[in-house]
Design an enzyme around this catalytic site. Structure first.
Site, PDB file in Angstrom:
ATOM      1  N   ARG A   1       0.303  -1.429   0.288  1.00 49.37           N
ATOM      2  CA  ARG A   1       0.165  -0.074   0.217  1.00 49.37           C
ATOM      3  C   ARG A   1       0.924   1.504   0.221  1.00 49.37           C
ATOM      4  O   ARG A   1       0.701   2.289  -0.505  1.00 49.37           O
ATOM      5  CB  ARG A   1      -0.695  -0.359   1.254  1.00 49.37           C
TER       6      ARG A   1
ATOM      7  N   TYR B   1     -13.961  16.350 -17.147  1.00 49.71           N
ATOM      8  CA  TYR B   1     -14.430  14.940 -17.038  1.00 49.71           C
ATOM      9  C   TYR B   1     -15.703  15.029 -15.980  1.00 49.71           C
ATOM     10  O   TYR B   1     -15.320  15.796 -15.408  1.00 49.71           O
ATOM     11  CB  TYR B   1     -13.224  14.096 -16.500  1.00 49.71           C
TER      12      TYR B   1
ATOM     13  N   ASP C   1      -5.248  18.442 -15.816  1.00 51.48           N
ATOM     14  CA  ASP C   1      -5.429  16.897 -16.228  1.00 51.48           C
ATOM     15  C   ASP C   1      -5.431  16.370 -17.574  1.00 51.48           C
ATOM     16  O   ASP C   1      -5.249  17.157 -18.728  1.00 51.48           O
ATOM     17  CB  ASP C   1      -6.766  16.280 -16.024  1.00 51.48           C
TER      18      ASP C   1
ATOM     19  N   LYS D   1      -6.467   5.140 -19.792  1.00 51.66           N
ATOM     20  CA  LYS D   1      -6.617   5.609 -21.379  1.00 51.66           C
ATOM     21  C   LYS D   1      -5.423   5.468 -22.600  1.00 51.66           C
ATOM     22  O   LYS D   1      -4.675   4.286 -22.013  1.00 51.66           O
ATOM     23  CB  LYS D   1      -6.943   7.052 -21.068  1.00 51.66           C
TER      24      LYS D   1
END
Length: 391
Positions: free
Chosen positions: A52, A105, A177, A202
């Site tokens: 983690r 987005y 972004d 993406k």
């Protein structure tokens, strides 16, 4: 019977080394002594403790994306939205204000509209193509501006240079972004951004088989705050996803160039097809921000294009069904071309009036162009348009 401890067997020694990065799925890493563990946590030696908090596959991927973006110390997260959240919630606190571009987005908009305000962080939106509108929306407590260079889905081009200068003058963090544009088109830190975000899911990974994000900050202190927030809230990236994404990243430059060339050809073909009202692509002469696109994107258009067909929802349904062979899916960046309908996906949460205000009608479609032949794609869309006219 003598008891033995279960210890991992060491890797065989070798005078050679693997060409491909090994997949390292271990969640736990053992240290020799408490002093050795202290040395790791205090940064005196490099090492891993618990996945983690970081693992080798995430670090290998992060350094590769760092090199593409011209950044340092990027953090890989479990999704693109995790990267957005790490930037916003890792760096903002109650009483701060964040200004977002008005065509972010959809989930970024929801985070700003519904989640940040209930935590005491004020939010508002402004048109990023108009630096005066951005300046007018700033407040004394504005701590960050969050924009996308190219808006989704109308492909408007933000005044990145103007906003970067404004933020630098006011001492405000600028977060960009860069998912839509990718570092092949622009490296935002070279244009004044303080924070850069990627949905690795993406085009960087490119095969619709991983869910990952990446975020980097110019300031080491900001990087540490984002890292601590991501680790505390469990935004862990899967080693397997990181391994797959690194593999996809090897062909990113080739895929981007091919998809961009095809997108430009497809945009020109679509503009001449009966039933198409308008086509949006940054390098076209009729794009409303073409001059800025030339300056900001260095003449590149990317792999995304949008267009509007005649008719309402019935025509849209007929077009999507008639364009057989192109996946109708609300995603982007795959090796295969995908078609999405913002009114029923990314912008379904807006009223029809709000969608109309930004030019998103029932006939509006967004295309993520893949690696297919441009002529074959044009023929597929012609079939879809014929079906739409029949509807």
């Amino acid at each position: 019977m003598k008891k033995t401890l279960m210890r991992p067997v060491g890797l065989p020694e070798s005078a050679s080394h693997p060409v491909a990065t090994p997949l390292m799925p271990s969640v736990v890493y053992a240290s020799d002594t408490p002093d050795a563990l202290d040395a790791q946590y205090e940064g005196r030696v490099a090492g891993y403790t618990y996945a983690r908090e970081g693992h080798p596959n995430a670090d290998v991927l992060a350094r590769r994306i760092d090199a593409l973006e011209g950044a340092e110390g990027g953090i890989v997260t479990g999704s693109g939205m995790a990267a957005v959240t790490a930037a916003l919630m890792g760096l903002l606190r109650a009483g701060d204000h964040v200004l977002g571009g008005d065509q972010l987005y959809g989930r970024s908009l929801r985070l700003m509209r519904d989640d940040l305000p209930r935590l005491g962080i004020a939010t508002s939106l402004a048109d990023p193509t108009d630096v005066d509108a951005v300046a007018a929306a700033l407040r004394p407590e504005t701590r960050m501006v969050l924009i996308e260079v190219v808006s989704n889905p109308t492909l408007r081009i933000a005044d990145l240079d103007g906003i970067a200068a404004l933020c630098a003058e006011r001492g405000i963090l600028l977060a960009v972004d860069n998912t839509f544009t990718t570092p092949a088109a622009i490296r935002p830190m070279e244009r004044g951004a303080d924070i850069v975000i990627q949905s690795v899911t993406k085009l960087l990974a490119g095969h619709s088989d991983v869910t990952l994000g990446w975020v980097a900050a110019r300031s080491p202190e900001d990087r540490k705050r984002m890292y601590d927030f991501a680790v505390t809230t469990g935004m862990t990236a899967s080693p397997f996803d990181c391994w797959l994404a690194e593999r996809g990243l090897m062909t990113f430059g080739l895929r981007f160039a091919q998809a961009q060339a095809t997108a430009e050809r497809l945009a020109a073909r679509l503009a001449d097809m009966p039933g198409v009202r308008r086509v949006l692509y940054p390098t076209r002469e009729d794009h409303p921000d073409r001059a800025r696109a030339q300056a900001v994107l260095r003449g590149q258009g990317g792999n995304m294009l949008s267009f509007e067909i005649e008719g309402g929802r019935a025509a849209a349904n007929a077009f999507a069904a008639g364009a057989a062979g192109v996946a109708f899916a609300p995603t982007l960046g795959d090796v295969g071309t995908t078609l999405s309908h913002p009114a029923s996906s990314s912008h379904r949460g807006l009223t029809s009036e709000a969608r109309a205000a930004i030019g998103v009608t029932e006939g509006f479609f967004r295309v993520s162009v893949g690696l297919e032949d441009a002529d074959a794609l044009a023929a597929t869309f012609e079939a879809g348009l014929a079906a739409a006219r029949g509807a």
